[in-house]
Design an enzyme around this catalytic site. Structure first.
Site, mmCIF file in Angstrom:
data_model
loop_
_atom_site.group_PDB
_atom_site.id
_atom_site.type_symbol
_atom_site.label_atom_id
_atom_site.label_comp_id
_atom_site.label_asym_id
_atom_site.label_seq_id
_atom_site.Cartn_x
_atom_site.Cartn_y
_atom_site.Cartn_z
ATOM 1 N N CYS A 9 41.603 10.529 23.117
ATOM 2 C CA CYS A 9 41.383 10.922 24.486
ATOM 3 C C CYS A 9 41.167 12.259 24.585
ATOM 4 O O CYS A 9 40.177 12.990 23.966
ATOM 5 C CB CYS A 9 42.886 10.697 24.720
ATOM 6 N N CYS A 14 48.641 13.387 23.617
ATOM 7 C CA CYS A 14 49.460 12.173 24.573
ATOM 8 C C CYS A 14 49.168 10.763 24.445
ATOM 9 O O CYS A 14 49.738 10.083 23.678
ATOM 10 C CB CYS A 14 49.484 12.628 26.033
ATOM 11 N N ARG A 15 48.073 10.465 25.066
ATOM 12 C CA ARG A 15 47.589 8.984 24.937
ATOM 13 C C ARG A 15 47.121 8.616 23.900
ATOM 14 O O ARG A 15 47.646 7.466 23.309
ATOM 15 C CB ARG A 15 46.326 8.803 26.094
HETATM 16 P P1 4NP Z 1 45.754 13.571 26.327
HETATM 17 O O1 4NP Z 1 46.427 14.500 27.313
HETATM 18 O O2 4NP Z 1 44.411 13.651 26.553
HETATM 19 O O3 4NP Z 1 46.323 12.270 26.641
HETATM 20 O O4 4NP Z 1 46.341 14.247 24.886
HETATM 21 C C1 4NP Z 1 46.242 15.985 27.453
HETATM 22 C C2 4NP Z 1 47.022 16.906 26.680
HETATM 23 C C3 4NP Z 1 46.742 18.225 26.777
HETATM 24 C C4 4NP Z 1 45.870 18.750 27.687
HETATM 25 C C5 4NP Z 1 45.122 17.635 28.535
HETATM 26 C C6 4NP Z 1 45.310 16.591 28.448
HETATM 27 N N1 4NP Z 1 45.392 20.027 27.944
HETATM 28 O O5 4NP Z 1 45.018 20.516 28.870
HETATM 29 O O6 4NP Z 1 45.911 20.861 27.081
#
Ligand code: 4NP
Length: 149
Positions: A9, A14-15
């Protein structure tokens, strides 16, 4: 049958760690990892709210740490799973010449969900909805992996 699957991701907090956590509990015979296309959270544990929702469903993500996706991952994995189209494009931009490693959207394995990406709960704050979709896609991926064996 893919023996090594990488979930990717943007932030890797998160995902993709949630996807890894769900899939490894469904399919422990497959080796898994996750990574982010960004380097924003290198070394961080999965985001607290994501860990908490996962924990209520029996998935522990606490051992996972964020790292950045790299071109070498095309050789290290048999299958790379992107959470959205932007991840997929960022992954493909690093594909080494001659590599034929499969890169797929996670929602390809959840065709009845009507979704073409896993919405980012870091922005939507819908951690439960995210995990619902991840559970469906992980089950679909497991069925595909078993079928290809
Ligand atoms: P992920 O979500 O891609 O599902 O891990 C995010 C987590 C943090 C950030 C962006 C997306 N960030 O901007 O820090």
């Amino acid at each position: 049958m893919p023996k090594r699957v990488l979930f990717v991701c943007l932030g890797n907090i998160c995902r993709s760690p949630a996807a890894e956590g769900v899939f490894r509990s469904l399919c422990p015979q497959v080796s898994t990892d996750s990574a982010g296309t960004s380097g924003w959270h290198i070394g961080d544990a999965p985001y607290g709210p994501m860990q908490n929702v996962a924990k209520t469903r029996g998935y522990s993500l606490s051992d996972l740490r964020a790292r950045q996706f790299a071109a070498a991952d095309f050789d290290r994995f048999d299958l790379i799973i992107a959470m959205d189209q932007s991840n997929l494009e960022d992954i493909e931009a690093l594909r080494p010449t001659g590599s034929d490693t499969a890169v797929r959207l996670f929602t390809d394995y959840a065709p009845h969900s009507g979704m073409d990406h896993v919405p980012d709960p870091y922005y939507t704050r819908d951690f439960d909805g995210c995990l619902n979709l991840i559970e469906v896609a992980a089950a679909g991926l497991m069925a595909a992996v078993v079928e290809s064996d």
